[in-house]
Design a protein around this motif. Structure first.
Motif, PDB file in Angstrom:
ATOM      1  N   ARG A  14       0.791  -1.147   0.034  1.00 29.83           N
ATOM      2  CA  ARG A  14      -0.028   0.137   0.044  1.00 29.83           C
ATOM      3  C   ARG A  14       0.746   1.168  -0.042  1.00 29.83           C
ATOM      4  NH1 ARG A  14      -5.029  -0.989   0.415  1.00 29.83           N
ATOM      5  NH2 ARG A  14      -5.958  -2.850   1.471  1.00 29.83           N
ATOM      6  N   THR A  15       0.480   2.425  -0.421  1.00 26.15           N
ATOM      7  CA  THR A  15       1.044   3.527  -0.392  1.00 26.15           C
ATOM      8  C   THR A  15       1.382   3.914   0.759  1.00 26.15           C
ATOM      9  OG1 THR A  15      -0.339   4.153  -2.498  1.00 26.15           O
ATOM     10  CG2 THR A  15       0.836   5.849  -1.232  1.00 26.15           C
ATOM     11  N   GLY A  16       2.912   4.303   0.976  1.00 21.69           N
ATOM     12  CA  GLY A  16       3.060   4.881   2.360  1.00 21.69           C
ATOM     13  C   GLY A  16       3.944   3.727   3.175  1.00 21.69           C
ATOM     14  N   GLU A  17       3.591   2.436   2.675  1.00 19.38           N
ATOM     15  CA  GLU A  17       4.525   1.391   3.454  1.00 19.38           C
ATOM     16  C   GLU A  17       5.848   1.415   3.211  1.00 19.38           C
ATOM     17  OE1 GLU A  17       1.666  -2.128   2.201  1.00 19.38           O
ATOM     18  OE2 GLU A  17       2.905  -2.596   4.167  1.00 19.38           O
ATOM     19  N   LYS A  18       6.634   0.927   3.956  1.00 19.35           N
ATOM     20  CA  LYS A  18       7.919   0.785   3.964  1.00 19.35           C
ATOM     21  C   LYS A  18       8.198  -0.692   3.217  1.00 19.35           C
ATOM     22  CE  LYS A  18      12.389   1.469   6.164  1.00 19.35           C
ATOM     23  NZ  LYS A  18      13.134   2.084   7.525  1.00 19.35           N
ATOM     24  N   VAL A  19       9.014  -0.888   2.143  1.00  8.54           N
ATOM     25  CA  VAL A  19       9.176  -1.863   1.488  1.00  8.54           C
ATOM     26  C   VAL A  19      10.528  -2.415   1.382  1.00  8.54           C
ATOM     27  CG1 VAL A  19       8.858  -3.166  -0.793  1.00  8.54           C
ATOM     28  CG2 VAL A  19       7.201  -1.273   0.056  1.00  8.54           C
ATOM     29  N   PHE A  20      10.668  -3.734   1.641  1.00 11.36           N
ATOM     30  CA  PHE A  20      12.220  -4.283   1.691  1.00 11.36           C
ATOM     31  C   PHE A  20      12.273  -5.373   0.432  1.00 11.36           C
ATOM     32  CE2 PHE A  20      14.424  -2.619   5.601  1.00 11.36           C
ATOM     33  CZ  PHE A  20      12.910  -2.264   6.198  1.00 11.36           C
ATOM     34  N   LEU A  21      13.308  -5.132  -0.528  1.00 12.14           N
ATOM     35  CA  LEU A  21      13.326  -5.994  -1.555  1.00 12.14           C
ATOM     36  C   LEU A  21      14.838  -6.731  -1.168  1.00 12.14           C
ATOM     37  CD1 LEU A  21      12.086  -4.358  -4.712  1.00 12.14           C
ATOM     38  CD2 LEU A  21      11.058  -5.774  -3.060  1.00 12.14           C
ATOM     39  N   GLU A  22      14.830  -8.180  -1.109  1.00  6.92           N
ATOM     40  CA  GLU A  22      16.087  -8.595  -0.724  1.00  6.92           C
ATOM     41  C   GLU A  22      16.851  -9.367  -1.932  1.00  6.92           C
ATOM     42  OE1 GLU A  22      15.708  -7.477   3.242  1.00  6.92           O
ATOM     43  OE2 GLU A  22      17.251  -8.453   2.173  1.00  6.92           O
ATOM     44  N   CYS A  23      18.221  -9.381  -2.105  1.00  4.24           N
ATOM     45  CA  CYS A  23      18.761 -10.064  -3.075  1.00  4.24           C
ATOM     46  C   CYS A  23      20.152 -10.683  -2.447  1.00  4.24           C
ATOM     47  CB  CYS A  23      19.241  -9.034  -4.079  1.00  4.24           C
ATOM     48  SG  CYS A  23      20.239  -9.572  -5.503  1.00  4.24           S
ATOM     49  N   VAL A  24      20.183 -12.016  -2.959  1.00  2.33           N
ATOM     50  CA  VAL A  24      21.281 -12.787  -2.607  1.00  2.33           C
ATOM     51  C   VAL A  24      21.842 -13.359  -3.519  1.00  2.33           C
ATOM     52  CG1 VAL A  24      22.072 -14.716  -0.852  1.00  2.33           C
ATOM     53  CG2 VAL A  24      20.206 -13.114  -0.218  1.00  2.33           C
ATOM     54  N   GLN A  25      23.390 -13.444  -3.743  1.00  2.00           N
ATOM     55  CA  GLN A  25      23.940 -14.114  -4.636  1.00  2.00           C
ATOM     56  C   GLN A  25      24.928 -15.030  -4.160  1.00  2.00           C
ATOM     57  OE1 GLN A  25      27.507 -13.087  -5.450  1.00  2.00           O
ATOM     58  NE2 GLN A  25      27.652 -11.415  -3.905  1.00  2.00           N
ATOM     59  N   ASP A  26      25.542 -16.157  -4.870  1.00  2.99           N
ATOM     60  CA  ASP A  26      26.122 -17.015  -4.004  1.00  2.99           C
ATOM     61  C   ASP A  26      27.610 -17.441  -4.874  1.00  2.99           C
ATOM     62  OD1 ASP A  26      24.576 -20.152  -5.643  1.00  2.99           O
ATOM     63  OD2 ASP A  26      25.608 -18.365  -6.746  1.00  2.99           O
ATOM     64  N   MET A  27      27.832 -16.333  -5.710  1.00  2.00           N
ATOM     65  CA  MET A  27      29.296 -16.576  -6.266  1.00  2.00           C
ATOM     66  C   MET A  27      30.337 -15.511  -5.744  1.00  2.00           C
ATOM     67  SD  MET A  27      29.644 -18.835  -8.480  1.00  2.00           S
ATOM     68  CE  MET A  27      30.888 -18.194  -9.431  1.00  2.00           C
ATOM     69  N   ASP A  28      30.058 -14.884  -4.634  1.00  2.00           N
ATOM     70  CA  ASP A  28      31.195 -14.189  -4.247  1.00  2.00           C
ATOM     71  C   ASP A  28      31.621 -12.964  -4.943  1.00  2.00           C
ATOM     72  OD1 ASP A  28      34.625 -14.548  -2.934  1.00  2.00           O
ATOM     73  OD2 ASP A  28      32.900 -13.722  -1.768  1.00  2.00           O
ATOM     74  N   HIS A  29      30.420 -12.648  -5.765  1.00  2.00           N
ATOM     75  CA  HIS A  29      30.727 -11.120  -6.358  1.00  2.00           C
ATOM     76  C   HIS A  29      30.876  -9.922  -5.658  1.00  2.00           C
ATOM     77  CE1 HIS A  29      28.523 -13.042 -10.385  1.00  2.00           C
ATOM     78  NE2 HIS A  29      29.777 -13.497 -10.218  1.00  2.00           N
ATOM     79  N   GLU A  30      31.819  -9.096  -6.068  1.00  2.00           N
ATOM     80  CA  GLU A  30      31.910  -7.859  -5.193  1.00  2.00           C
ATOM     81  C   GLU A  30      30.709  -6.841  -5.598  1.00  2.00           C
ATOM     82  OE1 GLU A  30      35.998  -9.678  -6.011  1.00  2.00           O
ATOM     83  OE2 GLU A  30      34.425  -9.233  -7.391  1.00  2.00           O
ATOM     84  N   ASN A  31      30.584  -6.759  -6.912  1.00  2.00           N
ATOM     85  CA  ASN A  31      29.649  -5.576  -7.332  1.00  2.00           C
ATOM     86  C   ASN A  31      28.121  -6.486  -7.202  1.00  2.00           C
ATOM     87  OD1 ASN A  31      31.772  -4.401  -8.045  1.00  2.00           O
ATOM     88  ND2 ASN A  31      31.413  -5.000 -10.224  1.00  2.00           N
ATOM     89  N   MET A  32      27.167  -5.454  -6.637  1.00  2.00           N
ATOM     90  CA  MET A  32      25.931  -5.805  -6.954  1.00  2.00           C
ATOM     91  C   MET A  32      25.013  -4.580  -7.247  1.00  2.00           C
ATOM     92  SD  MET A  32      25.367  -8.444  -3.667  1.00  2.00           S
ATOM     93  CE  MET A  32      23.852  -9.214  -4.243  1.00  2.00           C
ATOM     94  N   PHE A  33      24.107  -4.736  -7.928  1.00  2.00           N
ATOM     95  CA  PHE A  33      23.286  -3.632  -8.427  1.00  2.00           C
ATOM     96  C   PHE A  33      21.600  -3.740  -8.458  1.00  2.00           C
ATOM     97  CE2 PHE A  33      26.736  -2.510 -11.138  1.00  2.00           C
ATOM     98  CZ  PHE A  33      27.778  -3.593 -11.272  1.00  2.00           C
ATOM     99  N   TRP A  34      21.079  -2.655  -8.356  1.00  2.00           N
ATOM    100  CA  TRP A  34      19.516  -2.675  -8.321  1.00  2.00           C
ATOM    101  C   TRP A  34      19.083  -1.971  -9.365  1.00  2.00           C
ATOM    102  CZ3 TRP A  34      15.891  -5.863  -6.251  1.00  2.00           C
ATOM    103  CH2 TRP A  34      16.191  -6.451  -5.314  1.00  2.00           C
ATOM    104  N   TYR A  35      18.101  -2.504 -10.345  1.00  2.00           N
ATOM    105  CA  TYR A  35      17.666  -1.734 -11.390  1.00  2.00           C
ATOM    106  C   TYR A  35      16.049  -1.853 -11.254  1.00  2.00           C
ATOM    107  CZ  TYR A  35      22.055  -2.713 -14.101  1.00  2.00           C
ATOM    108  OH  TYR A  35      23.339  -2.829 -14.493  1.00  2.00           O
ATOM    109  N   ARG A  36      15.103  -0.742 -12.118  1.00  2.00           N
ATOM    110  CA  ARG A  36      13.984  -0.952 -12.193  1.00  2.00           C
ATOM    111  C   ARG A  36      13.650  -1.026 -13.646  1.00  2.00           C
ATOM    112  NH1 ARG A  36      10.017   3.929 -10.461  1.00  2.00           N
ATOM    113  NH2 ARG A  36       8.841   2.769 -11.969  1.00  2.00           N
TER     114      ARG A  36
END
Lengths: 114, 115
Positions: A14-36
């Motif tokens: 709902r509008t106004g809620e705090k939202v958490f999106l989680e991402c996990v990778q299993d390759m020991d990568h240094e870089n991580m990105f979020w796109y829409r």
């Protein structure tokens, strides 16, 4: 096989809620990105991180924040969700080498804000 | 700033006919260019890359792309389309002339393959 997992495939908030999106990778990568990803707009970079506790703003950071407390996990936070944040959110990771261009993507979270 | 323009938002071809997806780039230096593919309900994956070696690069599933500096183009081609090629394709450029830098994605071209 590299695996990038995202906590939810579909999410309705709902509008106004705090939202958490989680991402996990299993390759020991240094870089991580979020796109829409929005139809006709391609992928737009929200935030990225080159290391634990490190973050950099992308092209459209307004209304978002991120957290990277562990190397394998990168969280996207919508502080107060709005309807214009309804979108597909994609997480990606990569090594910090000459192959940094090869990003591995998760399946995406389709977020609907009502 | 580096950017890419995908000239068609949607391309439709018949199975067995050639595929051409067009991409022009803008860059102040010799760019690194890529094509990514997104199949329905699947994550994006790297299809092929150009990083200043051979100008004709080959990717997975029979796709190839040619870097043409004089035309600032990096078009994606395949001689014969297969039904499984139906997907969204993104032309991508690296933001800077160094290894570890975020990517800039084009707006995408949706490829439909008709039986």
């Amino acid at each position: 096989d590299v695996k990038v997992t995202q906590s939810s495939r579909y999410l309705v908030k709902r509008t106004g809620e705090k939202v958490f999106l989680e991402c996990v990778q299993d390759m020991d990568h240094e870089n991580m990105f979020w796109y829409r990803q929005d139809p006709g707009l391609g992928l737009r970079l929200i935030y990225f991180s080159y290391d634990v506790k490190m973050k950099e703003k992308g092209d459209i950071p307004e209304g978002y924040s991120v957290s990277r407390e562990k190397k394998e996990r990168f969280s996207l936070i919508l502080e107060s969700a709005s309807t214009n944040q309804t979108s597909m959110y994609l997480c990606a990771s990569s090594f910090q080498t000459v192959r940094a261009y090869e990003q591995y993507f998760g399946p995406g979270t389709r977020l609907t804000v009502t | 700033a580096q950017s890419v323009t995908q000239l068609d938002s949607h391309v439709s071809v018949s199975e067995g006919t050639p595929v051409l997806l067009r991409c022009n780039y803008s860059s102040s230096y010799s760019p690194s260019l890529f094509w990514y593919v997104q199949h329905p309900n699947k994550g994006l994956q790297l299809l092929l890359k150009y990083t200043s070696a051979a100008t004709l690069v080959k990717g997975i599933n029979g796709f190839e792309a040619e870097f043409k500096k004089s035309e600032t183009s990096f078009h994606l081609t395949k001689p014969s389309a297969h039904m499984s090629d139906a997907a969204e394709y993104f032309c991508v450029v690296s933001r800077a002339n160094s290894g570890n830098t975020p990517l800039v994605f084009g707006k995408g071209t949706r490829l439909s393959v008709i039986a």
